[in-house]
Design a protein around this motif. Structure first.
Motif, PDB file in Angstrom:
ATOM      1  N   GLU A  48       0.880  -1.167   0.000  1.00 49.57           N
ATOM      2  CA  GLU A  48       0.000   0.000   0.000  1.00 49.57           C
ATOM      3  C   GLU A  48       0.919   1.218   0.000  1.00 49.57           C
ATOM      4  N   GLY A  49       0.943   1.969  -1.099  1.00 52.30           N
ATOM      5  CA  GLY A  49       1.897   3.060  -1.260  1.00 52.30           C
ATOM      6  C   GLY A  49       1.862   4.084  -0.131  1.00 52.30           C
ATOM      7  N   LEU A  50       0.648   4.449   0.298  1.00 46.94           N
ATOM      8  CA  LEU A  50       0.529   5.455   1.350  1.00 46.94           C
ATOM      9  C   LEU A  50       1.034   4.905   2.685  1.00 46.94           C
ATOM     10  N   ASP A  51       0.810   3.611   2.912  1.00 50.59           N
ATOM     11  CA  ASP A  51       1.331   2.982   4.128  1.00 50.59           C
ATOM     12  C   ASP A  51       2.858   2.986   4.117  1.00 50.59           C
ATOM     13  N   GLU A  52       3.436   2.695   2.942  1.00 47.30           N
ATOM     14  CA  GLU A  52       4.893   2.677   2.824  1.00 47.30           C
ATOM     15  C   GLU A  52       5.469   4.077   3.030  1.00 47.30           C
ATOM     16  N   LEU A  53       4.776   5.086   2.475  1.00 46.52           N
ATOM     17  CA  LEU A  53       5.225   6.467   2.667  1.00 46.52           C
ATOM     18  C   LEU A  53       5.135   6.846   4.146  1.00 46.52           C
ATOM     19  N   ALA A  54       4.065   6.410   4.801  1.00 45.18           N
ATOM     20  CA  ALA A  54       3.897   6.698   6.227  1.00 45.18           C
ATOM     21  C   ALA A  54       5.020   6.059   7.042  1.00 45.18           C
ATOM     22  N   GLU A  55       5.366   4.830   6.689  1.00 45.76           N
ATOM     23  CA  GLU A  55       6.461   4.137   7.371  1.00 45.76           C
ATOM     24  C   GLU A  55       7.765   4.900   7.184  1.00 45.76           C
ATOM     25  N   THR A  67       6.151  16.193   2.851  1.00 50.50           N
ATOM     26  CA  THR A  67       6.695  17.349   2.138  1.00 50.50           C
ATOM     27  C   THR A  67       7.165  16.920   0.753  1.00 50.50           C
ATOM     28  N   ILE A  68       7.429  17.883  -0.111  1.00 51.54           N
ATOM     29  CA  ILE A  68       7.962  17.560  -1.441  1.00 51.54           C
ATOM     30  C   ILE A  68       9.282  16.814  -1.314  1.00 51.54           C
ATOM     31  N   ASP A  69      10.120  17.233  -0.397  1.00 53.00           N
ATOM     32  CA  ASP A  69      11.421  16.574  -0.218  1.00 53.00           C
ATOM     33  C   ASP A  69      11.253  15.123   0.208  1.00 53.00           C
ATOM     34  N   GLN A  70      10.306  14.860   1.085  1.00 53.53           N
ATOM     35  CA  GLN A  70      10.073  13.482   1.518  1.00 53.53           C
ATOM     36  C   GLN A  70       9.562  12.610   0.379  1.00 53.53           C
ATOM     37  N   ILE A  71       8.669  13.165  -0.438  1.00 55.85           N
ATOM     38  CA  ILE A  71       8.167  12.422  -1.597  1.00 55.85           C
ATOM     39  C   ILE A  71       9.317  12.084  -2.545  1.00 55.85           C
ATOM     40  N   THR A  72      10.180  13.045  -2.795  1.00 52.80           N
ATOM     41  CA  THR A  72      11.323  12.835  -3.685  1.00 52.80           C
ATOM     42  C   THR A  72      12.257  11.762  -3.131  1.00 52.80           C
ATOM     43  N   GLN A  73      12.577  11.849  -1.849  1.00 57.36           N
ATOM     44  CA  GLN A  73      13.462  10.868  -1.217  1.00 57.36           C
ATOM     45  C   GLN A  73      12.838   9.481  -1.232  1.00 57.36           C
ATOM     46  N   PHE A  74      11.544   9.426  -0.988  1.00 52.92           N
ATOM     47  CA  PHE A  74      10.833   8.144  -0.984  1.00 52.92           C
ATOM     48  C   PHE A  74      10.912   7.476  -2.356  1.00 52.92           C
ATOM     49  N   ARG A  75      10.638   8.244  -3.394  1.00 53.66           N
ATOM     50  CA  ARG A  75      10.691   7.712  -4.764  1.00 53.66           C
ATOM     51  C   ARG A  75      12.086   7.227  -5.126  1.00 53.66           C
ATOM     52  N   GLU A  76      13.101   7.918  -4.631  1.00 54.79           N
ATOM     53  CA  GLU A  76      14.479   7.579  -4.993  1.00 54.79           C
ATOM     54  C   GLU A  76      15.021   6.376  -4.229  1.00 54.79           C
ATOM     55  N   THR A  77      14.454   6.102  -3.072  1.00 51.58           N
ATOM     56  CA  THR A  77      15.025   5.058  -2.220  1.00 51.58           C
ATOM     57  C   THR A  77      14.183   3.789  -2.109  1.00 51.58           C
ATOM     58  N   GLN A  78      12.899   3.869  -2.432  1.00 53.27           N
ATOM     59  CA  GLN A  78      12.025   2.712  -2.245  1.00 53.27           C
ATOM     60  C   GLN A  78      11.886   1.904  -3.535  1.00 53.27           C
ATOM     61  N   ALA A  79      12.222   0.630  -3.465  1.00 59.55           N
ATOM     62  CA  ALA A  79      12.089  -0.250  -4.627  1.00 59.55           C
ATOM     63  C   ALA A  79      10.615  -0.549  -4.884  1.00 59.55           C
TER      64      ALA A  79
END
Length: 226
Positions: free
Chosen positions: A30-37, A73-85
């Motif tokens: 669940e993408g939102l769950d992963e972002l929350a984690e 935040t925008i920075d968190q979204i960017t970091q999440f996309r770059e680091t999460q497989a």
């Protein structure tokens, strides 16, 4: 509505448009769950996700509650996309490739967010125009500012509206998903296939005209029909 598995299989083989839910269907998570984690608030958010996917509360309410907790935040979204497989569901990539080979249009219809879905669509060669999902809003400093409530998938019944739109230009529309909001797309979708390969939601399992736990079932039927 369809009444037998054989009828379901026939519609599936003749589908010219197939819509996939994303979280727990296209991908294992669940993408939102992963972002929350990722943001350190996973446990609180997952409780609201289960309420939303089980159909026990209005989807928009659950979406608002989860995002109020995460405040990405925008920075968190960017970091999440770059680091999460991206973890695609078993057999999903093969299935999408086979649908493309058959000339079937593939859409992603999600209550999640475009910014988290576009990387997966790119890997699957699905045009971004074929994504129906939500959009996050940010203040000028990059802080979370809400989400666009004009997107149909931001509320219960939204996937039904998307299906109605797509049905205007296709003959056989198939919708595949794991949650209660996916089931709402049938009808107008000609067929709904419930998917339980990652998580089984009892309401969906009971009400779906066809329920699977392995995408290889769908692959095999298409290969046999060729």
């Amino acid at each position: 509505m369809t009444s037998s598995i054989e009828q379901c299989k026939q519609i599936w083989c003749n589908a010219d448009t197939v819509c996939f839910d994303v979280d727990s269907t296209l991908i294992k998570d669940e993408g939102l769950d992963e972002l929350a984690e990722f943001c350190g608030v996973g446990k609180q958010v997952k409780e609201w996700t289960n309420k939303a996917m089980g159909g026990s509360m209005r989807f928009r309410t659950a979406l608002e509650k989860r995002l109020e907790i995460i405040q990405p935040t925008i920075d968190q979204i960017t970091q999440f996309r770059e680091t999460q497989a991206i973890r695609f569901s078993d057999g999903l990539e093969e299935l999408v490739e086979l649908l493309h080979e058959r000339g079937t249009k593939v859409y992603l219809v999600s209550g999640g967010f475009r910014s988290l879905i576009e990387p997966a669509a790119k890997l699957l060669d699905i045009p971004f125009n074929n994504i129906y999902a939500n959009r996050l809003k940010f203040f000028y400093n990059g802080d979370y500012a809400g989400f666009d409530v004009r997107e149909p998938t931001s509320d219960s019944g939204g996937k039904k509206l998307v299906a109605e739109k797509l049905k205007q230009t296709c003959e056989n529309l198939v919708f595949i998903g794991d949650g209660a909001t996916d089931l709402e797309a049938y009808p107008p979708a000609d067929l709904f296939i419930g998917y339980g390969g990652n998580v089984v939601r009892e309401t969906v399992k009971q009400k779906a005209p066809w329920y699977i736990t392995d995408f290889q079932d769908l692959i095999q039927i298409l290969q046999d029909s060729s």
